[in-house]
Design an enzyme around this catalytic site. Structure first.
Site, short mmCIF file in Angstrom:
data_model
loop_
_atom_site.label_atom_id
_atom_site.label_comp_id
_atom_site.label_asym_id
_atom_site.label_seq_id
_atom_site.Cartn_x
_atom_site.Cartn_y
_atom_site.Cartn_z
N LYS A 29 4.53 85.07 -12.49
CA LYS A 29 3.16 85.57 -12.69
C LYS A 29 2.23 85.02 -11.61
CE LYS A 29 0.08 83.37 -14.66
NZ LYS A 29 -0.77 82.48 -15.48
N SER A 57 -4.17 79.54 -15.44
CA SER A 57 -3.79 79.98 -14.09
C SER A 57 -4.04 81.48 -14.03
CB SER A 57 -2.32 79.64 -13.81
OG SER A 57 -2.13 78.25 -13.76
N LYS A 68 -4.89 77.80 -6.82
CA LYS A 68 -3.76 77.53 -7.73
C LYS A 68 -2.58 78.46 -7.44
CE LYS A 68 -1.48 76.30 -11.49
NZ LYS A 68 -0.81 75.01 -11.66
#
Length: 289
Positions: free
Chosen positions: A234, A91, A165
């Site tokens: 994150k 990711s 994503k």
């Protein structure tokens, strides 16, 4: 038969590489090499030193951030062969991935960002959704190798997969927190959270959070460790980069990031992302159950 390689045997990568090893000769490497040896024993893959990963025509990575992918790529750079495909399930960050793609192109290596959705259960079952960024020819070349996926979508050029994503996970964060706020208020009204969810999940307020995450993890008080809160934060940061880059109006998503930053500070980065609702419960003085 085509030889592939997989770098990064974490909670997602370990079972993903297992699905590859069941169908293709698969080289594996992990920073903690004992895990690669365990994978070899369990799935029949071959644990190798990092430089031998370059023997594979298709290299998969699934690492914590794009920085680690870049570091591994630089170490492997002298050994990489022209015509190799690099499929990055991390990711990661769209802009950094575009820079990495340029760097690898100098060696004749084609980079695709290919993050996944579906969690550890999807990785184990081989039912992940893959969002691919990269040239059409390369996407079609690697598509038959995605043994861990149930759905594969080519979403655009390099970086698009990482962008989708990040936004997807930002929406997960919003849905989870919003459902928690609403349910906590209903519990304080004397409504059972289970009964409230029975109605919501047959109505327009339903989401993955109300249908799966909250019933299975919050009401049961199980809170299994499947996706760390620090990793969700994150991803929210990456989503902010996408929004900033496009100067997109996004007051709700920005507020969600602040809320989860707060939860991370209070609960620690290793808490599961669903445990963010524990902070909400602490503020409200009741449990969602």
């Amino acid at each position: 038969m085509e030889k592939v390689a997989f770098i990064g045997l974490g909670a997602m990568g370990y079972p993903m590489a297992g699905h590859l090893a069941r169908r293709f000769p698969t080289l594996v490497w992990n920073r903690t090499f004992e895990k690669a040896l365990r994978h070899q024993e369990e799935f029949g893959s071959e644990a190798v030193p990092l430089e031998r990963v370059a023997e594979a025509r298709v290299i998969f990575t699934c690492l914590p951030t794009t920085r680690e992918v870049y570091e591994v790529a630089e170490t492997l750079y002298p050994y990489l062969r022209e015509g190799t495909y690099w499929v990055d399930a991390t990711s990661g960050e769209p802009e950094a991935s575009r820079r990495l793609a340029e760097r690898l192109r100098e060696k004749g290596v084609t980079y695709l960002d290919a993050p996944v959705s579906g969690g550890t259960s999807g990785a184990e079952a081989g039912t992940l959704t893959v969002m691919l960024g990269g040239p059409e020819e390369a996407v079609e070349r690697v598509r038959p190798l995605l043994a861990y996926a149930k759905k594969v979508v080519h979403v655009g050029p390099v970086g698009a997969g990482h962008a989708v994503k990040a936004i997807n996970n930002a929406l997960l964060a919003v849905n989870l927190w919003a459902a928690g706020e609403g349910l906590l208020a209903l519990v304080k009204q004397g409504v059972s959270a289970e009964k409230a969810l029975e109605v919501i999940n047959a109505s327009s307020g339903r989401s993955n959070a109300t249908e799966n995450l909250i019933p299975q993890r919050v009401l049961t008080r199980a809170f299994p460790k499947t996706f760390a809160l620090g990793l969700l934060v994150k991803d929210l940061g990456i989503a902010m980069g996408v929004l900033d880059g496009e100067k997109a109006p996004s007051p709700l998503l920005r507020l969600a990031r602040e809320v989860y930053e707060m939860a991370k500070r209070e609960l620690g980065p290793d808490a599961d992302h669903v445990e963010a609702l524990r902070l909400l419960e602490r503020w409200g003085g009741v449990e969602i159950r």
